[in-house]
Write a protein that holds these residues in place. Sequence first.
Motif, PDB file in Angstrom:
ATOM      1  N   ALA A 117     100.131  98.389  42.203  1.00  0.00           N
ATOM      2  CA  ALA A 117      99.311  98.002  41.047  1.00  0.00           C
ATOM      3  C   ALA A 117      97.907  98.588  41.164  1.00  0.00           C
ATOM      4  CB  ALA A 117      99.246  96.484  40.953  1.00  0.00           C
ATOM      5  N   CYS A 118      97.382  98.622  42.376  1.00  0.00           N
ATOM      6  CA  CYS A 118      96.050  99.173  42.618  1.00  0.00           C
ATOM      7  C   CYS A 118      96.017 100.674  42.290  1.00  0.00           C
ATOM      8  CB  CYS A 118      95.680  98.936  44.087  1.00  0.00           C
ATOM      9  SG  CYS A 118      93.920  99.008  44.431  1.00  0.00           S
ATOM     10  N   LEU A 119      97.056 101.385  42.660  1.00  0.00           N
ATOM     11  CA  LEU A 119      97.147 102.811  42.364  1.00  0.00           C
ATOM     12  C   LEU A 119      97.207 103.052  40.854  1.00  0.00           C
ATOM     13  CD1 LEU A 119      99.641 103.869  45.166  1.00  0.00           C
ATOM     14  CD2 LEU A 119      97.341 104.787  44.877  1.00  0.00           C
ATOM     15  N   ARG A 120      97.975 102.234  40.160  1.00  0.00           N
ATOM     16  CA  ARG A 120      98.061 102.377  38.694  1.00  0.00           C
ATOM     17  C   ARG A 120      96.693 102.125  38.063  1.00  0.00           C
ATOM     18  NH1 ARG A 120     102.939  99.519  39.537  1.00  0.00           N
ATOM     19  NH2 ARG A 120     101.972  97.570  38.860  1.00  0.00           N
ATOM     20  N   TYR A 121      95.994 101.128  38.578  1.00  0.00           N
ATOM     21  CA  TYR A 121      94.678 100.792  38.041  1.00  0.00           C
ATOM     22  C   TYR A 121      93.688 101.937  38.277  1.00  0.00           C
ATOM     23  CZ  TYR A 121      90.748  97.728  36.850  1.00  0.00           C
ATOM     24  OH  TYR A 121      89.650  97.169  36.258  1.00  0.00           O
ATOM     25  N   ALA A 122      93.773 102.568  39.444  1.00  0.00           N
ATOM     26  CA  ALA A 122      92.855 103.667  39.771  1.00  0.00           C
ATOM     27  C   ALA A 122      93.012 104.841  38.823  1.00  0.00           C
ATOM     28  CB  ALA A 122      93.082 104.123  41.215  1.00  0.00           C
ATOM     29  N   ARG A 123      94.213 105.026  38.266  1.00  0.00           N
ATOM     30  CA  ARG A 123      94.467 106.176  37.397  1.00  0.00           C
ATOM     31  C   ARG A 123      93.754 106.061  36.047  1.00  0.00           C
ATOM     32  NH1 ARG A 123     100.307 105.308  39.141  1.00  0.00           N
ATOM     33  NH2 ARG A 123     100.419 106.454  41.119  1.00  0.00           N
ATOM     34  N   ARG A 124      93.228 104.900  35.734  1.00  0.00           N
ATOM     35  CA  ARG A 124      92.576 104.709  34.432  1.00  0.00           C
ATOM     36  C   ARG A 124      91.403 105.656  34.224  1.00  0.00           C
ATOM     37  NH1 ARG A 124      92.294  98.477  32.369  1.00  0.00           N
ATOM     38  NH2 ARG A 124      94.506  97.987  32.601  1.00  0.00           N
ATOM     39  N   HIS A 125      90.697 105.986  35.297  1.00  0.00           N
ATOM     40  CA  HIS A 125      89.493 106.802  35.147  1.00  0.00           C
ATOM     41  C   HIS A 125      89.629 108.190  35.755  1.00  0.00           C
ATOM     42  CE1 HIS A 125      86.575 103.201  34.333  1.00  0.00           C
ATOM     43  NE2 HIS A 125      87.400 103.449  33.335  1.00  0.00           N
ATOM     44  N   ARG A 126      90.862 108.644  35.947  1.00  0.00           N
ATOM     45  CA  ARG A 126      91.051 110.007  36.451  1.00  0.00           C
ATOM     46  C   ARG A 126      90.433 111.002  35.477  1.00  0.00           C
ATOM     47  NH1 ARG A 126      97.061 111.399  38.336  1.00  0.00           N
ATOM     48  NH2 ARG A 126      95.997 113.339  38.829  1.00  0.00           N
ATOM     49  N   GLY A 127      89.633 111.923  36.026  1.00  0.00           N
ATOM     50  CA  GLY A 127      88.983 112.929  35.195  1.00  0.00           C
ATOM     51  C   GLY A 127      87.669 112.476  34.589  1.00  0.00           C
ATOM     52  N   ASP A 161     101.838  79.382  45.780  1.00  0.00           N
ATOM     53  CA  ASP A 161     102.509  79.876  44.576  1.00  0.00           C
ATOM     54  C   ASP A 161     102.423  81.395  44.444  1.00  0.00           C
ATOM     55  OD1 ASP A 161      99.800  79.843  44.231  1.00  0.00           O
ATOM     56  OD2 ASP A 161      99.844  79.173  42.135  1.00  0.00           O
ATOM     57  N   GLY A 162     102.030  82.080  45.547  1.00  0.00           N
ATOM     58  CA  GLY A 162     101.983  83.536  45.536  1.00  0.00           C
ATOM     59  C   GLY A 162     100.571  84.074  45.442  1.00  0.00           C
ATOM     60  N   PRO A 163     100.420  85.380  45.226  1.00  0.00           N
ATOM     61  CA  PRO A 163      99.089  85.994  45.190  1.00  0.00           C
ATOM     62  C   PRO A 163      98.355  85.741  43.874  1.00  0.00           C
ATOM     63  CG  PRO A 163     100.765  87.648  44.779  1.00  0.00           C
ATOM     64  CD  PRO A 163     101.498  86.381  45.087  1.00  0.00           C
ATOM     65  N   ARG A 164      97.034  85.672  43.972  1.00  0.00           N
ATOM     66  CA  ARG A 164      96.199  85.533  42.782  1.00  0.00           C
ATOM     67  C   ARG A 164      95.064  86.542  42.871  1.00  0.00           C
ATOM     68  NH1 ARG A 164      91.709  81.856  41.199  1.00  0.00           N
ATOM     69  NH2 ARG A 164      91.781  81.031  43.325  1.00  0.00           N
ATOM     70  N   ILE A 165      94.998  87.448  41.898  1.00  0.00           N
ATOM     71  CA  ILE A 165      93.939  88.451  41.875  1.00  0.00           C
ATOM     72  C   ILE A 165      92.648  87.778  41.407  1.00  0.00           C
ATOM     73  CG2 ILE A 165      93.147  90.607  40.820  1.00  0.00           C
ATOM     74  CD1 ILE A 165      96.095  91.423  40.562  1.00  0.00           C
ATOM     75  N   VAL A 166      91.609  87.847  42.262  1.00  0.00           N
ATOM     76  CA  VAL A 166      90.334  87.208  41.934  1.00  0.00           C
ATOM     77  C   VAL A 166      89.257  88.221  41.564  1.00  0.00           C
ATOM     78  CG1 VAL A 166      90.828  85.186  43.355  1.00  0.00           C
ATOM     79  CG2 VAL A 166      89.651  87.145  44.376  1.00  0.00           C
ATOM     80  N   GLY A 167      89.513  89.503  41.832  1.00  0.00           N
ATOM     81  CA  GLY A 167      88.549  90.541  41.479  1.00  0.00           C
ATOM     82  C   GLY A 167      89.229  91.888  41.434  1.00  0.00           C
ATOM     83  N   ARG A 168      88.788  92.731  40.537  1.00  0.00           N
ATOM     84  CA  ARG A 168      89.359  94.068  40.462  1.00  0.00           C
ATOM     85  C   ARG A 168      88.284  95.054  40.012  1.00  0.00           C
ATOM     86  NH1 ARG A 168      93.191  94.389  35.025  1.00  0.00           N
ATOM     87  NH2 ARG A 168      91.572  93.868  33.505  1.00  0.00           N
ATOM     88  N   GLY A 169      88.457  96.296  40.435  1.00  0.00           N
ATOM     89  CA  GLY A 169      87.481  97.306  40.053  1.00  0.00           C
ATOM     90  C   GLY A 169      88.080  98.691  40.129  1.00  0.00           C
ATOM     91  N   VAL A 170      87.591  99.584  39.283  1.00  0.00           N
ATOM     92  CA  VAL A 170      87.947 101.001  39.326  1.00  0.00           C
ATOM     93  C   VAL A 170      86.632 101.769  39.237  1.00  0.00           C
ATOM     94  CG1 VAL A 170      88.294 101.108  36.818  1.00  0.00           C
ATOM     95  CG2 VAL A 170      89.334 102.843  38.289  1.00  0.00           C
ATOM     96  N   THR A 171      86.526 102.856  39.973  1.00  0.00           N
ATOM     97  CA  THR A 171      85.292 103.639  39.967  1.00  0.00           C
ATOM     98  C   THR A 171      84.809 103.842  38.534  1.00  0.00           C
ATOM     99  OG1 THR A 171      86.087 104.825  41.917  1.00  0.00           O
ATOM    100  CG2 THR A 171      84.204 105.766  40.756  1.00  0.00           C
ATOM    101  N   ALA A 172      83.549 103.528  38.298  1.00  0.00           N
ATOM    102  CA  ALA A 172      83.009 103.575  36.935  1.00  0.00           C
ATOM    103  C   ALA A 172      82.944 105.009  36.424  1.00  0.00           C
ATOM    104  CB  ALA A 172      81.619 102.942  36.909  1.00  0.00           C
ATOM    105  N   GLU A 177      93.499 113.661  31.938  1.00  0.00           N
ATOM    106  CA  GLU A 177      93.392 113.204  33.322  1.00  0.00           C
ATOM    107  C   GLU A 177      92.856 114.277  34.258  1.00  0.00           C
ATOM    108  OE1 GLU A 177      97.304 111.768  34.305  1.00  0.00           O
ATOM    109  OE2 GLU A 177      96.882 109.786  33.466  1.00  0.00           O
ATOM    110  N   THR A 178      92.411 115.398  33.706  1.00  0.00           N
ATOM    111  CA  THR A 178      91.879 116.456  34.562  1.00  0.00           C
ATOM    112  C   THR A 178      90.411 116.703  34.230  1.00  0.00           C
ATOM    113  OG1 THR A 178      92.376 118.670  35.424  1.00  0.00           O
ATOM    114  CG2 THR A 178      92.418 118.403  33.038  1.00  0.00           C
ATOM    115  N   ASP A 179      89.685 117.224  35.216  1.00  0.00           N
ATOM    116  CA  ASP A 179      88.254 117.466  35.015  1.00  0.00           C
ATOM    117  C   ASP A 179      87.986 118.669  34.120  1.00  0.00           C
ATOM    118  OD1 ASP A 179      87.721 115.396  36.751  1.00  0.00           O
ATOM    119  OD2 ASP A 179      87.410 116.681  38.489  1.00  0.00           O
ATOM    120  N   SER A 180      88.841 119.694  34.231  1.00  0.00           N
ATOM    121  CA  SER A 180      88.526 120.944  33.539  1.00  0.00           C
ATOM    122  C   SER A 180      89.795 121.727  33.255  1.00  0.00           C
ATOM    123  CB  SER A 180      87.566 121.797  34.387  1.00  0.00           C
ATOM    124  OG  SER A 180      88.163 122.110  35.634  1.00  0.00           O
ATOM    125  N   ILE A 181      89.646 122.694  32.342  1.00  0.00           N
ATOM    126  CA  ILE A 181      90.777 123.526  31.931  1.00  0.00           C
ATOM    127  C   ILE A 181      90.282 124.966  31.832  1.00  0.00           C
ATOM    128  CG2 ILE A 181      90.324 123.154  29.474  1.00  0.00           C
ATOM    129  CD1 ILE A 181      93.346 123.023  29.051  1.00  0.00           C
TER     130      ILE A 181
END
Length: 363
Positions: A12-22, A40-51, A192-196
């Motif tokens: 899930a963390c990897l999928r979240y990181a892809r949001r700001h690719r490029g 009752d299992g895991p609970r996400i209390v904080g999340r972040g992706v490079t701004a 998702e890429t920086d340049s073409i």
Amino acid sequence: MNYDYDHKLMAACLRYARRHRGLTASNPSVGTLLVHFGTDGPRIVGRGVTAIGGRPHAERIAIDCAGELAIGSTAYVTLEPCAHHASTPPCAQALIHAGVSRVVTACSDPDERVNGRGHKMLQDAGIVTQTGLFRKNASEDLSGYFSRQLKRRPHVVLKLAVSSDGWLGIKGKEILITGRLARYYGHRMRAETDSILVGRGTVEADDPLLTCRLPGLRNRSPRRFVLDQKGRLPVGSQLVRTACTVPVTLITSWKYVLSNRLYYSGVRTISAEIIEDGLALFEVLEDIAAQGVSSLMVEGGAQVAESFLKADLVDEIALFTSKKSLKEGDIPSPLTQKKISKKFQLRRSLNLGDDRLTQFFRA
């Protein structure tokens, strides 16, 4: 601690990181999840992706999101937390101060200022660390950043659309090789890429925009580069007319830089040496990387594609193959499904309507 959840949470963390690719300039797009485990299992209390733009980092955003709930949590991070002082304190130190009890990372950071120091800083503070979870997936997602750190050049993706009988097109005609789904996927790749990069011949033949035109992703168009040895990029081309909206850089011989007539259109210039009647591509890639570009998609021109392959500067191949033949084709593709070098390994294959995408990565 329930370690059975580690794989699901890192995925899930990897999928979240892809949001700001490029979108994160010279910094990598990293994902972070802060998680508490209860009966009752895991609970996400904080999340972040490079701004967007590269700051703040994902760890800092996740910590601010969690507040006091960060205490005693497990941090899942797709890349080793930084260990050096820059415009902000190290993320490893931020995790320590936040009171996390365990840190799971996908891979180490090859930056010489980090490279294991982030993990050691955490361990010295008594925090349990684990690294290498989904390393291969994370390394693929971070390939542009790794390339800039280790090779001092962008990660180069060669994208080709080829007919079933091996043609790229017909000289003097604009031909659509692939169907709508494949073209949409190509636009997603641009987002998702920086340049073409294309050659001047492609600009003259097709007058492309080279932007992402998918709804909701139009603001994620990559920077555009044109190889043009003699600086003859047409002033009336779509690229020149939109240079003030989406950046365009002309790569040409130093002889033509000072006389460049495109400057006032917003087109910028990189000068390069001429080697064997062509621009010195490795030097070009170094200059592009110096501008903070980590990933480069080579999208236009059989000659340009051949040049990058000959110089051994291709890291990834995205081959779109159509089911239809092009009987009048006279522009042969330098690559087909049967002509992939053993330097590359098949990573994935995807059907897109009547077309097929196969992606190969350098072994």
